[in-house]
Write a protein that holds these residues in place. Structure first.
Motif, PDB file in Angstrom:
ATOM      1  N   UNK A  94       0.813  -1.222   0.000  1.00 60.61           N
ATOM      2  CA  UNK A  94       0.000   0.000   0.000  1.00 60.61           C
ATOM      3  C   UNK A  94       0.844   1.269   0.000  1.00 60.61           C
ATOM      4  N   UNK A  95       2.143   1.137  -0.222  1.00 59.07           N
ATOM      5  CA  UNK A  95       3.057   2.283  -0.303  1.00 59.07           C
ATOM      6  C   UNK A  95       3.037   3.099   0.986  1.00 59.07           C
ATOM      7  N   UNK A  96       3.048   2.423   2.139  1.00 57.41           N
ATOM      8  CA  UNK A  96       3.085   3.119   3.419  1.00 57.41           C
ATOM      9  C   UNK A  96       4.450   3.046   4.080  1.00 57.41           C
ATOM     10  N   UNK A  97       5.455   2.571   3.342  1.00 55.68           N
ATOM     11  CA  UNK A  97       6.841   2.659   3.790  1.00 55.68           C
ATOM     12  C   UNK A  97       7.367   4.025   3.361  1.00 55.68           C
ATOM     13  N   UNK A  98       7.777   4.826   4.339  1.00 55.73           N
ATOM     14  CA  UNK A  98       8.199   6.198   4.082  1.00 55.73           C
ATOM     15  C   UNK A  98       9.586   6.433   4.661  1.00 55.73           C
ATOM     16  N   UNK A  99      10.100   7.653   4.478  1.00 57.35           N
ATOM     17  CA  UNK A  99      11.394   8.001   5.053  1.00 57.35           C
ATOM     18  C   UNK A  99      11.268   9.264   5.882  1.00 57.35           C
ATOM     19  N   UNK A 100      12.114   9.307   6.928  1.00 52.14           N
ATOM     20  CA  UNK A 100      12.278  10.527   7.717  1.00 52.14           C
ATOM     21  C   UNK A 100      13.730  10.979   7.537  1.00 52.14           C
ATOM     22  N   UNK A 101      13.968  12.271   7.748  1.00 46.84           N
ATOM     23  CA  UNK A 101      15.272  12.834   7.414  1.00 46.84           C
ATOM     24  C   UNK A 101      15.910  13.441   8.660  1.00 46.84           C
ATOM     25  N   UNK A 102      17.081  12.920   9.017  1.00 44.10           N
ATOM     26  CA  UNK A 102      17.802  13.426  10.189  1.00 44.10           C
ATOM     27  C   UNK A 102      19.025  14.198   9.718  1.00 44.10           C
TER      28      UNK A 102
END
Length: 565
Positions: free
Chosen positions: A328-336
């Protein structure tokens, strides 16, 4: 032998040449008439024993009923003189101590007016060689070729049977799974033939210490399964210690010299803690691995563990969620952000995986990555993150991003195909991508990681070693690998303000990296005092709570581009 019908001398010689003999059995008188070749087939058996049907029946084991079987039926629809074909096999012995002779008999019996047999005509031949081959095939299908013990299939069947018996009679037994410790080292040092000798000797030592009724089988290459019938928990502990001592206390002689061997055991008491064969095997394997990781030559017993079971339920739930989230394309990224230690200007951003749940909440990387790695889903997650990061780089030409790659992904052909395709479709992206691999991966496979590094750098990307210091990789290996950046493990950084040991260790790492012209990143920087120390020691970049934790927001939006390092 009695004289046969006219013409038998010629038939007799032909049959004898073929290793066969013929007979006629008059059922009413019970007289059997044989060709002379019978003596060579029924070796060491007195001719008088073959003169009657009853005499031959007494020689057949386990009983003489097998020959009577051909006469039990009737053939009322057959005309007198019309034969009914049959074929039987049986074993005969001249005496209790004599070897078994396996006989194949085929022929016809003929009915009288009442439909019952009155005469039998047949041919016999010796089948010992074929029987021996058949028995050998049966043994090979049932037993392990190296040790002669049950193979895995039949060991599992015996375990299932033991569970049924225990349930029926309300008894208990133990299933022990042995693992020979460090067998791979013996393979490497002496060769597979010596390792086979060790496996065979361990099997003999286990068997020598078994009780009658216990069942032993070879489960896999270096593992044996032992079913201890009618066994209590105390009995199991005593038996395990005795078996381990029997393997450990004597050197194993081999063709290449003596070898010292130990084994570890994982055990489960059934049916109390295992209701099926698969459950018994899985739980024994689980505690065997725990025993091996604790100490070679040790023994562990499966016990219920509420925390472990809860974690497993969580793993199952998270696994389902990972697969669904990927679909379902719910793998996302966060940026540190990772900033310059002197100017505090952003140098690049580390992309960390996030999984949005159905309720809108997010699972962080520590909740997702370990489960995905354990269950073989990590390459799919890494593939998705790569797609997301390349898309971000393509949309923001001035941004530099880093991604973490799991050990399995470094050798994944699909991942390489994806990165080649994506970089070909987006020129200029590769030079702004940093790929992070953990130090533990690097030290486990220096040559493999070196090939990985070389291949990525050919695209123009940079390589960072993550968690540097946790595995104590030598700086000589860093030079061999050709990495661009080392990220000092945050466990050593977070308390440098209060720990002289951590300060000395981190300062030494930074100094050595600078001498090799390798950039350094200090992770988990918590406070301004630590940041100033790191800057003064020559650390290039810092990241952590002081700078800002990971966020799904794109901090570069509307800001100036990050200059390439």
């Amino acid at each position: 032998m009695a004289d046969g019908p006219q013409g038998w001398p010629e038939v007799s010689s032909i049959l004898a040449a073929l290793g066969r003999a013929a007979f006629v059995w008059d059922v009413a008188s019970d007289v059997m008439t044989w060709t002379e070749g019978a003596a060579s087939i029924f070796r060491d058996i007195e001719p008088a024993s073959l003169a009657t049907g009853a005499g031959l029946a007494r020689l057949i084991e386990p009983s003489g009923s097998i020959r009577a079987d051909i006469l039990l039926g009737t053939a009322p629809d057959r005309r007198p003189g019309e034969g009914v074909a049959y074929r039987i096999e049986y074993g005969v012995r001249a005496s209790a101590s004599a070897p078994m002779l396996w006989i194949e008999e085929s022929g016809c019996w003929f009915a009288g007016a009442d439909g019952k047999a009155v005469r039998v005509e047949g041919i016999v031949r010796l089948e010992n060689e074929r029987r021996a081959r058949d028995e050998q095939l049966v043994r090979l299908s049932r037993n392990d070729a190296l040790t002669g013990e049950l193979n895995r299939t039949h060991l599992t069947a015996a375990l299932a049977a033991a569970l049924e018996e225990a349930a029926r009679y309300r008894s208990s037994f133990a299933f022990l799974l042995f693992g020979i410790d460090h067998l791979a080292r013996i393979n490497d040092a002496f060769g597979f033939d010596v390792a086979d000798e060790v496996i065979g000797e361990v099997a003999r030592r286990i068997r020598a210490r078994m009780r009658g009724g216990d069942v032993l089988g070879r489960f896999s290459g270096n593992k044996f399964g032992l079913i201890l019938m009618n066994c209590t928990s105390d009995d199991m502990h005593v038996a395990a210690e005795r078996l381990l001592a029997g393997i450990r206390d004597e050197i194993v002689p081999t063709t290449s010299g003596p070898v010292s061997v130990t084994a570890s055991i994982g055990a489960v008491l059934a049916p109390r803690y295992a209701r099926t064969a698969d459950e018994a095997i899985n739980r024994a394997q689980e505690v065997l691995e725990a025993a091996k990781s604790r100490r070679s030559g040790s023994f562990a017993v499966w016990r219920p563990d509420v925390a472990r079971d809860a974690q497993r339920r969580t793993n199952i739930r998270v696994t389902d969620e990972i697969v669904t989230a990927l679909n379902e394309r719910r793998i996302l990224t966060a940026f540190e952000p990772v900033v310059d230690a002197r100017t505090r200007e952003p140098a690049f951003y580390e992309c960390l995986v996030r999984m949005r749940q159905q309720d809108g909440q997010f699972l962080l990387a520590p909740d997702v990555v370990p489960v995905a790695e354990k269950l073989g889903l990590i390459r799919l997650v890494d593939h998705r993150v790569l797609e997301l990061v390349i898309a971000e780089l393509a949309e923001a030409p001035g941004v530099r991003l880093s991604i973490n790659i799991s050990p399995e992904t470094t050798m994944d052909a699909d991942w390489w195909a994806a990165i080649e395709s994506l970089m070909g479709a987006h020129p200029g992206v590769a030079e702004r991508l940093i790929v992070e691999i953990t130090e533990t991966v690097a030290i486990q496979d220096i040559d493999g990681v070196r090939e990985f590094v070389t291949r990525l750098k050919s695209f123009g990307s940079q390589i960072a070693i993550d968690d540097f210091g946790a595995g104590y990789t030598s700086f000589r290996n860093l030079r061999r690998l050709g990495v661009d950046i080392v990220k000092v493990d945050g466990a050593f950084v977070q308390n440098i303000a209060g720990s002289p040991d951590d300060r000395a260790f981190v300062q030494t790492l930074i100094d050595l990296a600078r001498r090799l012209d390798i950039k350094t990143v200090a992770e988990w920087v918590q406070d301004e005092q630590s940041a100033v120390m790191l800057r003064d020691w020559g650390c290039d970049y810092i990241q952590g709570r002081l700078i800002g934790l990971a966020s799904p927001a794109r901090p570069w939006s509307g800001s100036e581009a990050i200059p390439a390092a």
